[in-house]
Design a protein around this motif. Structure first.
Motif, PDB file in Angstrom:
ATOM      1  N   GLY A 257       0.814  -1.200   0.000  1.00  0.00           N
ATOM      2  CA  GLY A 257       0.000   0.000   0.000  1.00  0.00           C
ATOM      3  C   GLY A 257       0.852   1.257   0.000  1.00  0.00           C
ATOM      4  N   PRO A 258       0.382   2.321  -0.627  1.00  0.00           N
ATOM      5  CA  PRO A 258       1.109   3.591  -0.583  1.00  0.00           C
ATOM      6  C   PRO A 258       1.142   4.125   0.850  1.00  0.00           C
ATOM      7  CG  PRO A 258      -1.079   3.904  -1.515  1.00  0.00           C
ATOM      8  CD  PRO A 258      -0.883   2.422  -1.371  1.00  0.00           C
ATOM      9  N   TYR A 259       2.262   4.672   1.231  1.00  0.00           N
ATOM     10  CA  TYR A 259       2.443   5.245   2.570  1.00  0.00           C
ATOM     11  C   TYR A 259       2.335   4.187   3.668  1.00  0.00           C
ATOM     12  CZ  TYR A 259       1.394   9.309  -0.289  1.00  0.00           C
ATOM     13  OH  TYR A 259       1.405  10.236  -1.285  1.00  0.00           O
ATOM     14  N   ALA A 260       2.795   2.987   3.381  1.00  0.00           N
ATOM     15  CA  ALA A 260       2.771   1.916   4.378  1.00  0.00           C
ATOM     16  C   ALA A 260       3.824   2.165   5.460  1.00  0.00           C
ATOM     17  CB  ALA A 260       3.030   0.566   3.706  1.00  0.00           C
ATOM     18  N   LYS A 261       3.687   1.433   6.559  1.00  0.00           N
ATOM     19  CA  LYS A 261       4.675   1.438   7.641  1.00  0.00           C
ATOM     20  C   LYS A 261       5.435   0.119   7.560  1.00  0.00           C
ATOM     21  CE  LYS A 261       5.003   1.628  12.704  1.00  0.00           C
ATOM     22  NZ  LYS A 261       4.230   1.749  13.966  1.00  0.00           N
ATOM     23  N   VAL A 262       6.785   0.189   7.513  1.00  0.00           N
ATOM     24  CA  VAL A 262       7.563  -1.028   7.350  1.00  0.00           C
ATOM     25  C   VAL A 262       8.630  -1.145   8.431  1.00  0.00           C
ATOM     26  CG1 VAL A 262       7.167  -1.084   4.861  1.00  0.00           C
ATOM     27  CG2 VAL A 262       9.228   0.022   5.748  1.00  0.00           C
ATOM     28  N   ASN A 263       8.924  -2.395   8.801  1.00  0.00           N
ATOM     29  CA  ASN A 263       9.971  -2.727   9.771  1.00  0.00           C
ATOM     30  C   ASN A 263      10.861  -3.761   9.098  1.00  0.00           C
ATOM     31  OD1 ASN A 263      11.580  -3.545  11.882  1.00  0.00           O
ATOM     32  ND2 ASN A 263       9.909  -3.883  13.334  1.00  0.00           N
ATOM     33  N   ILE A 264      12.079  -3.376   8.738  1.00  0.00           N
ATOM     34  CA  ILE A 264      12.934  -4.220   7.909  1.00  0.00           C
ATOM     35  C   ILE A 264      14.227  -4.563   8.648  1.00  0.00           C
ATOM     36  CG2 ILE A 264      14.096  -4.465   5.694  1.00  0.00           C
ATOM     37  CD1 ILE A 264      11.098  -4.207   5.445  1.00  0.00           C
ATOM     38  N   ASP A 265      14.432  -5.881   8.842  1.00  0.00           N
ATOM     39  CA  ASP A 265      15.687  -6.404   9.412  1.00  0.00           C
ATOM     40  C   ASP A 265      16.078  -7.618   8.583  1.00  0.00           C
ATOM     41  OD1 ASP A 265      17.820  -7.247  10.996  1.00  0.00           O
ATOM     42  OD2 ASP A 265      16.517  -8.308  12.389  1.00  0.00           O
ATOM     43  N   VAL A 266      16.780  -7.360   7.465  1.00  0.00           N
ATOM     44  CA  VAL A 266      17.102  -8.435   6.528  1.00  0.00           C
ATOM     45  C   VAL A 266      18.564  -8.363   6.113  1.00  0.00           C
ATOM     46  CG1 VAL A 266      14.755  -8.526   5.601  1.00  0.00           C
ATOM     47  CG2 VAL A 266      16.455  -7.080   4.495  1.00  0.00           C
ATOM     48  N   MET A 267      19.034  -9.505   5.639  1.00  0.00           N
ATOM     49  CA  MET A 267      20.361  -9.605   5.039  1.00  0.00           C
ATOM     50  C   MET A 267      20.257 -10.608   3.900  1.00  0.00           C
ATOM     51  SD  MET A 267      23.965 -10.933   6.692  1.00  0.00           S
ATOM     52  CE  MET A 267      24.069  -9.554   7.829  1.00  0.00           C
ATOM     53  N   PHE A 268      20.612 -10.168   2.710  1.00  0.00           N
ATOM     54  CA  PHE A 268      20.520 -11.052   1.547  1.00  0.00           C
ATOM     55  C   PHE A 268      21.772 -11.897   1.407  1.00  0.00           C
ATOM     56  CE2 PHE A 268      17.640  -7.568   0.045  1.00  0.00           C
ATOM     57  CZ  PHE A 268      16.477  -8.325   0.082  1.00  0.00           C
TER      58      PHE A 268
END
Length: 403
Positions: A257-268
């Motif tokens: 969705g536009p203007y979403a809230k995200v929490n990102i803790d990743v490592m590729f």
């Protein structure tokens, strides 16, 4: 525990309540306590059998046979009663029978259940998992599904229909490496709004595919020490997305969705010099650049910085107004490149991720310039950590800036 009360004339007022009110009272108790009320008076003797809720723990039964007889008595007593809630804490090591477990849950599902919670109490990860009945995939009345340390078999797609499910919470549910099961489950929940998947550390699925036109909140977590399944997300109405502790080879976000809230803790787990990997990371960053509010970790900043150091241009995070960063102190100086892309950021909170061996950190002019462009900045440290002189200097700068 319900206790009947009498007035001065000895009249039992509680037992004079209409049956539907008495059942409502009992529905707020565990089934164990509800059954105990049967000794209060003749009015209460079989009342627990009319309560549209079952909250059970197998440790309360001496063996599986007694447990099965209890369930059978309940489901056979009033077949017209819709079961609003079924919660089971199950010990797979407690005289378990696979067939009887499936039959029992199948009987519960047939009682038009609204909310199902099954928690398998395992002591180690590789213990036996109980299997859910296929009838669960076609329960027309189910609204809320919570499963923990269970297994799910592959259903026939034409038999999957969960038209009322709004919330699904899957903790260490094993799909035996079959990507089709989760994909089918999600895509056949037409009103699903909230999905949480905590991956089983020993499941061998290749892809976690989440495609939903109704989903608003999605949380994905890993318990594995190895590479996690790849992720594919296509949820145009998603308002909140959290991916934590995850190490896949790729994450493809088709839409959120536009203007979403995200929490990102990743490592590729990729080679940053490999062109397909660079393309995948660029697409991922472009997808999350639409977020209104973002929380990042040290690993996420390391990902962004690693991509940027390969002379790749970062996308503009034009919608981002609030940023929370949980970072090791050694990564402070990697912030400017990312902050320079957050052109409309008006709130930035930096929180230290635990104590560090480093006693002194020089705050570079570049970092200070990057922070100066922000509308509000704040530094947080754990209560148990004593700030070094550099941290006090930076904290003082934050206070000055935010003031």
């Amino acid at each position: 525990m319900v206790r009947t009360k009498t007035n001065g004339s000895g009249i039992d007022r509680l037992s004079d309540l209409p049956e539907h009110l008495s059942c409502r009272i009992l529905s707020h108790l565990s089934t164990k306590d509800s059954v105990r009320t049967s000794v209060l008076s003749k009015h209460w003797r079989n009342l627990w059998l009319h309560v549209p809720a079952l909250d059970l723990d197998t440790i309360d039964f001496p063996n599986n046979l007694v447990f099965k007889e209890f369930i059978d008595r309940f489901v056979e007593f009033d077949k017209e009663l819709d079961l609003k809630r079924f919660e089971l804490f199950y010990d797979v090591n407690h005289d378990h029978s696979f067939d009887e477990f499936l039959w029992m849950l199948d009987d519960v599902v047939k009682r038009r259940v609204g909310r199902v919670t099954v928690v398998n109490n395992v002591h180690v990860v590789d213990e036996t998992l109980v299997t859910m009945p296929l009838s669960l995939f076609s329960c027309a009345t189910l609204v809320n599904l919570t499963l923990s340390f269970v297994a799910m078999n592959k259903p026939q797609s034409e038999l999957v229909s969960l038209p009322c499910v709004k919330t699904i919470y899957l903790d260490a549910v094993k799909f035996d490496g079959d990507d089709y099961i989760l994909d089918t489950l999600i895509s056949n929940c037409s009103v699903l709004e909230d999905l949480t998947v905590i991956a089983h550390p020993e499941d061998y699925a290749q892809v976690v595919c989440v495609r939903s036109r109704s989903l608003k909140s999605f949380t994905l977590e890993s318990q594995s020490q190895y590479q996690d399944p790849n992720v594919e997300i296509d949820c145009p109405k998603l308002e909140y997305m959290s991916i934590r502790g995850y190490q896949p080879a790729s994450i493809v976000v088709h839409s959120i969705g536009p203007y979403a809230k995200v929490n990102i803790d990743v490592m590729f787990e990729v080679d940053y010099e490999d062109p397909p990997a660079i393309t995948m990371i660029r697409s991922f960053l472009i997808a999350i650049s639409k977020a209104r509010e973002m929380t990042i970790s040290t690993r996420t900043l390391e990902l962004i910085d690693g991509y940027h150091l390969m002379e790749n241009e970062l996308p503009k995070f034009s919608n981002l107004s609030r940023l929370n960063a949980f970072l090791d102190k050694s990564f402070w100086e990697r912030l400017p490149g990312f902050l320079g892309c957050c052109i409309n950021l008006n709130s930035f909170v930096l929180e230290l991720d635990g104590p560090s061996e480093i006693e002194e950190i020089e705050v570079s002019p570049l970092l200070q310039d990057a922070l100066s462009a922000r509308g509000f900045v704040q530094l947080k440290t754990p209560v148990s950590v004593t700030r070094t002189s550099s941290e006090r200097k930076l904290a003082a700068y934050f206070v000055k800036k935010s003031g």
